[in-house]
Write a protein that holds these residues in place. Structure first.
Motif, PDB file in Angstrom:
ATOM      1  N   LEU A  44       0.854  -1.184   0.000  1.00  0.00           N
ATOM      2  CA  LEU A  44       0.000   0.000   0.000  1.00  0.00           C
ATOM      3  C   LEU A  44       0.891   1.235   0.000  1.00  0.00           C
ATOM      4  O   LEU A  44       1.675   1.453   0.928  1.00  0.00           O
ATOM      5  CB  LEU A  44      -0.907  -0.016   1.238  1.00  0.00           C
ATOM      6  CG  LEU A  44      -1.981   1.060   1.353  1.00  0.00           C
ATOM      7  CD1 LEU A  44      -2.964   0.969   0.187  1.00  0.00           C
ATOM      8  CD2 LEU A  44      -2.733   0.918   2.681  1.00  0.00           C
ATOM      9  N   LEU A  45       0.793   2.023  -1.075  1.00  0.00           N
ATOM     10  CA  LEU A  45       1.578   3.242  -1.223  1.00  0.00           C
ATOM     11  C   LEU A  45       0.656   4.456  -1.224  1.00  0.00           C
ATOM     12  O   LEU A  45      -0.512   4.354  -1.594  1.00  0.00           O
ATOM     13  CB  LEU A  45       2.364   3.222  -2.534  1.00  0.00           C
ATOM     14  CG  LEU A  45       3.366   2.095  -2.760  1.00  0.00           C
ATOM     15  CD1 LEU A  45       4.001   2.242  -4.137  1.00  0.00           C
ATOM     16  CD2 LEU A  45       4.431   2.083  -1.679  1.00  0.00           C
ATOM     17  N   GLY A  46       1.217   5.586  -0.854  1.00  0.00           N
ATOM     18  CA  GLY A  46       0.441   6.819  -0.911  1.00  0.00           C
ATOM     19  C   GLY A  46       1.140   7.919  -0.152  1.00  0.00           C
ATOM     20  O   GLY A  46       1.939   7.655   0.754  1.00  0.00           O
ATOM     21  N   PRO A  47       0.864   9.171  -0.500  1.00  0.00           N
ATOM     22  CA  PRO A  47       1.469  10.300   0.218  1.00  0.00           C
ATOM     23  C   PRO A  47       0.946  10.380   1.647  1.00  0.00           C
ATOM     24  O   PRO A  47      -0.057   9.747   2.000  1.00  0.00           O
ATOM     25  CB  PRO A  47       1.035  11.512  -0.609  1.00  0.00           C
ATOM     26  CG  PRO A  47      -0.233  11.076  -1.286  1.00  0.00           C
ATOM     27  CD  PRO A  47      -0.063   9.613  -1.566  1.00  0.00           C
ATOM     28  N   GLY A 105      -4.599   8.213   3.967  1.00  0.00           N
ATOM     29  CA  GLY A 105      -5.524   7.294   4.625  1.00  0.00           C
ATOM     30  C   GLY A 105      -4.950   5.913   4.861  1.00  0.00           C
ATOM     31  O   GLY A 105      -5.665   5.013   5.309  1.00  0.00           O
ATOM     32  N   LYS A 106      -3.649   5.721   4.599  1.00  0.00           N
ATOM     33  CA  LYS A 106      -3.036   4.397   4.744  1.00  0.00           C
ATOM     34  C   LYS A 106      -3.120   3.890   6.177  1.00  0.00           C
ATOM     35  O   LYS A 106      -3.527   2.752   6.420  1.00  0.00           O
ATOM     36  CB  LYS A 106      -1.568   4.427   4.304  1.00  0.00           C
ATOM     37  CG  LYS A 106      -1.326   4.855   2.869  1.00  0.00           C
ATOM     38  CD  LYS A 106       0.118   4.683   2.471  1.00  0.00           C
ATOM     39  CE  LYS A 106       1.084   5.451   3.345  1.00  0.00           C
ATOM     40  NZ  LYS A 106       0.883   6.927   3.261  1.00  0.00           N
ATOM     41  N   LEU A 156       1.783   9.762 -11.072  1.00  0.00           N
ATOM     42  CA  LEU A 156       0.391   9.553 -10.697  1.00  0.00           C
ATOM     43  C   LEU A 156      -0.023  10.488  -9.569  1.00  0.00           C
ATOM     44  O   LEU A 156      -1.068  11.143  -9.634  1.00  0.00           O
ATOM     45  CB  LEU A 156       0.188   8.091 -10.293  1.00  0.00           C
ATOM     46  CG  LEU A 156      -1.203   7.693  -9.802  1.00  0.00           C
ATOM     47  CD1 LEU A 156      -2.241   7.978 -10.883  1.00  0.00           C
ATOM     48  CD2 LEU A 156      -1.224   6.225  -9.421  1.00  0.00           C
ATOM     49  N   VAL A 157       0.810  10.566  -8.530  1.00  0.00           N
ATOM     50  CA  VAL A 157       0.465  11.406  -7.378  1.00  0.00           C
ATOM     51  C   VAL A 157       0.461  12.881  -7.766  1.00  0.00           C
ATOM     52  O   VAL A 157      -0.407  13.642  -7.342  1.00  0.00           O
ATOM     53  CB  VAL A 157       1.431  11.132  -6.205  1.00  0.00           C
ATOM     54  CG1 VAL A 157       1.219  12.155  -5.092  1.00  0.00           C
ATOM     55  CG2 VAL A 157       1.222   9.722  -5.668  1.00  0.00           C
ATOM     56  N   ARG A 158       1.428  13.304  -8.601  1.00  0.00           N
ATOM     57  CA  ARG A 158       1.437  14.708  -9.055  1.00  0.00           C
ATOM     58  C   ARG A 158       0.164  15.037  -9.820  1.00  0.00           C
ATOM     59  O   ARG A 158      -0.422  16.111  -9.638  1.00  0.00           O
ATOM     60  CB  ARG A 158       2.668  14.972  -9.921  1.00  0.00           C
ATOM     61  CG  ARG A 158       3.926  15.277  -9.154  1.00  0.00           C
ATOM     62  CD  ARG A 158       4.978  15.916 -10.055  1.00  0.00           C
ATOM     63  NE  ARG A 158       5.384  15.023 -11.123  1.00  0.00           N
ATOM     64  CZ  ARG A 158       6.436  14.222 -11.069  1.00  0.00           C
ATOM     65  NH1 ARG A 158       7.174  14.192  -9.974  1.00  0.00           N
ATOM     66  NH2 ARG A 158       6.744  13.449 -12.091  1.00  0.00           N
ATOM     67  N   GLN A 159      -0.263  14.105 -10.671  1.00  0.00           N
ATOM     68  CA  GLN A 159      -1.475  14.356 -11.447  1.00  0.00           C
ATOM     69  C   GLN A 159      -2.682  14.441 -10.529  1.00  0.00           C
ATOM     70  O   GLN A 159      -3.551  15.301 -10.687  1.00  0.00           O
ATOM     71  CB  GLN A 159      -1.668  13.246 -12.486  1.00  0.00           C
ATOM     72  CG  GLN A 159      -2.815  13.521 -13.458  1.00  0.00           C
ATOM     73  CD  GLN A 159      -2.833  12.530 -14.609  1.00  0.00           C
ATOM     74  OE1 GLN A 159      -2.125  11.531 -14.604  1.00  0.00           O
ATOM     75  NE2 GLN A 159      -3.643  12.816 -15.611  1.00  0.00           N
TER      76      GLN A 159
END
Length: 326
Positions: free
Chosen positions: A56-59, A63-64, A305-308
């Motif tokens: 699980l990845l995410g900034p 919500g991780k 993806l995250v920048r977009q």
């Protein structure tokens, strides 16, 4: 919101399998979490199967942590259906918890304990939940050797280095021989050799023990090496999912081609690197030198993806990267 009861869930459009081994270890449907008027998780759905490494990845703020705490049974969701090892985590008892392991980023340990004493003591709590199908706990000396602490088994915890304490964290997480293991930044503080040994341990847990692993990390190189599937969470929703290769292939430019010609160096991003290289040689033949083709890395994919998404084009991110299922 009232909680919805959840037993083991079947895949949408498919009948429930009669074979327990085919049932998802984790099955999440339309998971939602709201704090006041803020939606932290907004319709998250995914599954994880036996022996799979799911990353699980995410900034930060995606919500991780909230999602993981719900799966571990430490936080009550606002809505949605969740099944972990066939049980709703909100109602999981001690026998259910004995089947789960957690490796946190850090924990408050007891510096006066010796390594072997601590692991033997913790392991004793799992013994009542042992069975012929699942022997618990892990043999203490075998576990200590497995995490590379054999030479330090009789040291007090306060005498361990940072990397050694991190190895102990891993041992604490798997002492009960879990069927499902949650790993949060597991190799923080590891040197390259220790990181490689940990990766070997992960492969042993999944290949020989058939454990399922849910990994959260900011180390994208590690995620690329370990994950069978990757979920990217942003703004409380999963905006892309698939293997590292599947996600990279959905980048507008899937590879970078570098070459030299007549003493000049060239770089080109290509969606079809094989076709581009073929055309390159058709045009310039033997004058093309020092040719290199490198595919887009998971880090390139993730950052694009995250920048977009953070630019406000969440729908564009999902359209470009899609939801690749395995």
């Amino acid at each position: 919101m009232a909680l919805k009861e959840a037993g083991p869930l079947s895949e949408p459009g498919l009948p429930r399998s009669a074979d327990p081994d085919d049932e998802p270890v984790i099955d999440v449907r339309d998971l939602r979490m709201r704090y006041g008027k803020t939606d932290v998780l907004n319709g998250v759905s995914f599954t994880a199967r036996r022996g799979e490494v799911l990353t699980l990845l995410g900034p930060n703020g995606a919500g991780k942590t909230t999602a993981i705490e719900i799966l571990e049974g430490f936080r009550i969701r606002s809505a949605g259906q969740v099944s972990v090892l066939g049980v709703d985590p909100a109602h999981g008892g001690e026998a259910w918890r004995a089947r789960i392991g957690v490796v946190l980023q850090s924990w408050r340990d007891h510096g006066k304990w010796r390594v072997r004493e601590l692991l033997a003591n913790l392991g004793s709590y799992y013994a009542p939940y042992s069975s012929p199908e699942a022997s618990r706990p892990w043999d203490t000396d075998e576990l200590i050797a497995l995490v590379g602490l054999a030479e330090h088994a009789h040291k007090r915890i306060r005498q361990l280095s940072g990397g050694q304490r991190r190895r102990l964290d891993v041992a604490v997480g798997i002492v009960g021989r879990p069927e499902l293991l949650f790993l949060d930044e597991p190799t923080a503080g590891f040197d390259p050799a220790a990181r490689r040994e940990f990766h070997d341990l992960v492969h042993r847990l999944t290949d020989r023990e058939e454990a399922t692993i849910l990994l959260t990390t900011h180390d994208l190189d590690e995620a690329e090496k370990l994950a069978d599937r990757i979920l990217i969470l942003a703004g409380g929703a999963i905006i892309a999912a698939g293997s590292a290769d599947e996600l990279a292939r959905r980048m507008p430019a899937a590879a970078e081609v570098r070459w030299s010609r007549d003493g000049q160096r060239f770089v080109h991003s290509a969606g079809d690197p094989a076709g581009f290289v073929s055309e390159l040689f058709r045009q310039y033949g033997g004058s093309v030198e020092d040719l290199e083709v490198s595919r887009v890395s998971l880090e390139d994919t993730y950052m694009a993806l995250v920048r977009q998404f953070e630019s406000g084009d969440g729908q564009g991110a999902e359209r470009n990267f899609g939801m690749v299922t395995s």
